[in-house]
Enzyme design. Structure first.
Site, PDB file in Angstrom:
ATOM      1  N   HIS A  34       0.787  -1.837  -0.469  1.00  0.00           N
ATOM      2  CA  HIS A  34      -0.021  -0.080   0.003  1.00  0.00           C
ATOM      3  C   HIS A  34       1.237   1.288  -0.186  1.00  0.00           C
ATOM      4  O   HIS A  34       0.256   2.201  -0.530  1.00  0.00           O
ATOM      5  CB  HIS A  34      -0.823   0.264   0.905  1.00  0.00           C
ATOM      6  CG  HIS A  34      -1.515  -1.270   1.968  1.00  0.00           C
ATOM      7  ND1 HIS A  34      -1.747  -2.504   2.163  1.00  0.00           N
ATOM      8  CD2 HIS A  34      -2.833  -1.028   0.535  1.00  0.00           C
ATOM      9  CE1 HIS A  34      -2.688  -2.902   2.310  1.00  0.00           C
ATOM     10  NE2 HIS A  34      -3.867  -2.383   1.049  1.00  0.00           N
ATOM     11  N   GLN A  58     -18.330  -7.209  -1.142  1.00  0.00           N
ATOM     12  CA  GLN A  58     -17.439  -7.737  -1.767  1.00  0.00           C
ATOM     13  C   GLN A  58     -17.053  -9.173  -1.170  1.00  0.00           C
ATOM     14  O   GLN A  58     -15.676 -10.260  -1.754  1.00  0.00           O
ATOM     15  CB  GLN A  58     -16.185  -7.166  -2.257  1.00  0.00           C
ATOM     16  CG  GLN A  58     -15.025  -6.519  -1.204  1.00  0.00           C
ATOM     17  CD  GLN A  58     -13.646  -5.740  -1.875  1.00  0.00           C
ATOM     18  OE1 GLN A  58     -14.208  -5.081  -1.848  1.00  0.00           O
ATOM     19  NE2 GLN A  58     -12.701  -6.350  -1.964  1.00  0.00           N
TER      20      GLN A  58
END
Lengths: 272, 272
Positions: A34, A58
């Site tokens: 990230h 999700q």
């Protein structure tokens, strides 16, 4: 760095901004992967937004939504150190209402990761589209590690003529080659050691291709030898549009692996 | 006025524009109803885009896609006279690829118009979202005549946090009260005369409400008396979110009618 939690705060902040906006949507538990996305966004844009939102749509019933690692304080610190301008941390009721307009991912969302997780990518596209609507980014940064997700987001941007530029970012690895993942913390010491074989098998494949070996069966067999101690869910060879390949096409191939360590699934891939 | 047919032309034009953009998406065969939308867009924005695209994905198999009225030359003239800046007239292969990301309208898309046309609103939302992506309008103008469509587009804009302002526009009527529609040209002289009863019944309902009659059965019976010679498919009473009403709520009600004249379905409604 400003922390925003409501739609109103986000929209007011966005309305005041001119110039390029870089956006890194995440589910938190930030690691060096990230951080590399955020650094790229920081280098390439005037303003940087990061979102942290563990998106319920999700996750399938029975999946690890509640167990998904949450590290709010550490994540804030990381974003601050990376000079993020705005960190958006909404809760689920902020992002979703009842009986909503839904997104239906195309048929290639039902192979590979979508085969064992039907509907997963519908939820991914839904939240990404919502976040794009809110943040209106110039550039949005996604890791190549989730290659199928990246491909579907690129397709959505194309199909819906979104003005955002979707930027694919290279996989960041531990010093021994293991791809960074929020789920790596679940590995036992022994599993962690065994997991090196995943990236090793990908380097083996790359070495074979560089010696002009383009036959998929040959490459796959060699990769399986490297991973002989692992519970390999799949090795797949696709082109950049995620259509299955008959043989390696240099510059247009991705080799994907999923291996299981108990209940933990680790993904890795190499773009060739 | 510039006529644009390709994505590239549209995007290049859009990239050069600053300030507010008004957008009127249409399927062509423009009549005074459309013209009122375009005039409103012209009055309220620095730049005005109109699109003409008979969207195949909102027609069901067997519906009147091929027979839908097309009047390209007259439409261009009308847009020019209304001082439209950009007229976007793409063909189907420009707007759609294969195996696309799709939009799934919420459950209220399967009542009323959606009941006899399942999937119709999925196609409507898909093309509107694509056009919003391309035109990036500040304000987009939709007629109240297609009330359910308007409500679903408003919901999509809300759910996806789109930055566009969806502007509802009043129904434009012939001097005798018939709501303007591209399908009115299909009426025989006799059908055209009988069709007046549709709007008459809505005015009857409005008059009853103004006399504090809020009971739906009473209002519906009186409306049916006015339309006794018509083949009425439905009369419905919903609130602005398209939930069915038990009684009239002034300021939050819509009365909807569909009547059939041979193969032609005429829609009308009144916002109360």
């Amino acid at each position: 760095m400003k922390i925003l939690t409501t739609i109103k705060e986000l929209q007011e902040a966005r309305n005041e901004i001119e110039g390029s906006v870089g956006f890194v949507p995440t589910m938190g538990a930030l690691h060096d992967g990230h951080i590399s996305l955020i650094r790229k966004a920081r280098a390439e844009n005037q303003t940087v937004f990061v979102s942290i939102f563990v998106n319920p749509t999700q996750f399938l019933p029975g999946e690890d939504l509640d167990a998904y690692p949450r590290k709010e304080q550490a994540d804030k610190k990381i974003c601050e150190m990376c000079k993020v301008d705005y960190l958006f941390m909404p809760d689920a009721t902020t992002m979703y209402g009842e009986d909503e307009v839904l997104i239906k991912a195309p048929s290639k969302s039902y192979i590979l990761e979508g085969k064992t997780r039907p509907g997963h990518f519908d939820g991914v596209l839904q939240v990404v589209l919502k976040l794009f609507g809110l943040v209106q980014p110039t550039n949005a940064y996604f890791g190549k590690k989730d290659a199928q997700q990246l491909s579907l987001i690129q397709q959505m941007a194309k199909n819906l003529f979104l003005s955002v530029n979707v930027v694919p970012c290279d996989i960041v690895r531990e010093s021994d080659g293991l791809a960074m993942s929020s789920r790596n913390i679940y590995l036992s010491k022994e599993q962690r050691r065994d997991a090196i074989a995943i990236s090793k098998s990908l380097y083996t494949a790359a070495a074979l291709v560089s010696k002009k070996e383009f036959d998929i069966e040959t490459i796959k067999n060699r990769m399986m030898q490297v991973m002989e101690n692992l519970d390999v869910e799949y090795i797949a060879f696709v082109n950049r549009e995620f259509n299955e390949l008959k043989q390696i096409e240099v510059g247009n191939s991705i080799i994907l692996i999923v291996a299981r360590f108990g209940s933990v699934r680790l993904l890795d891939n190499m773009w060739i």
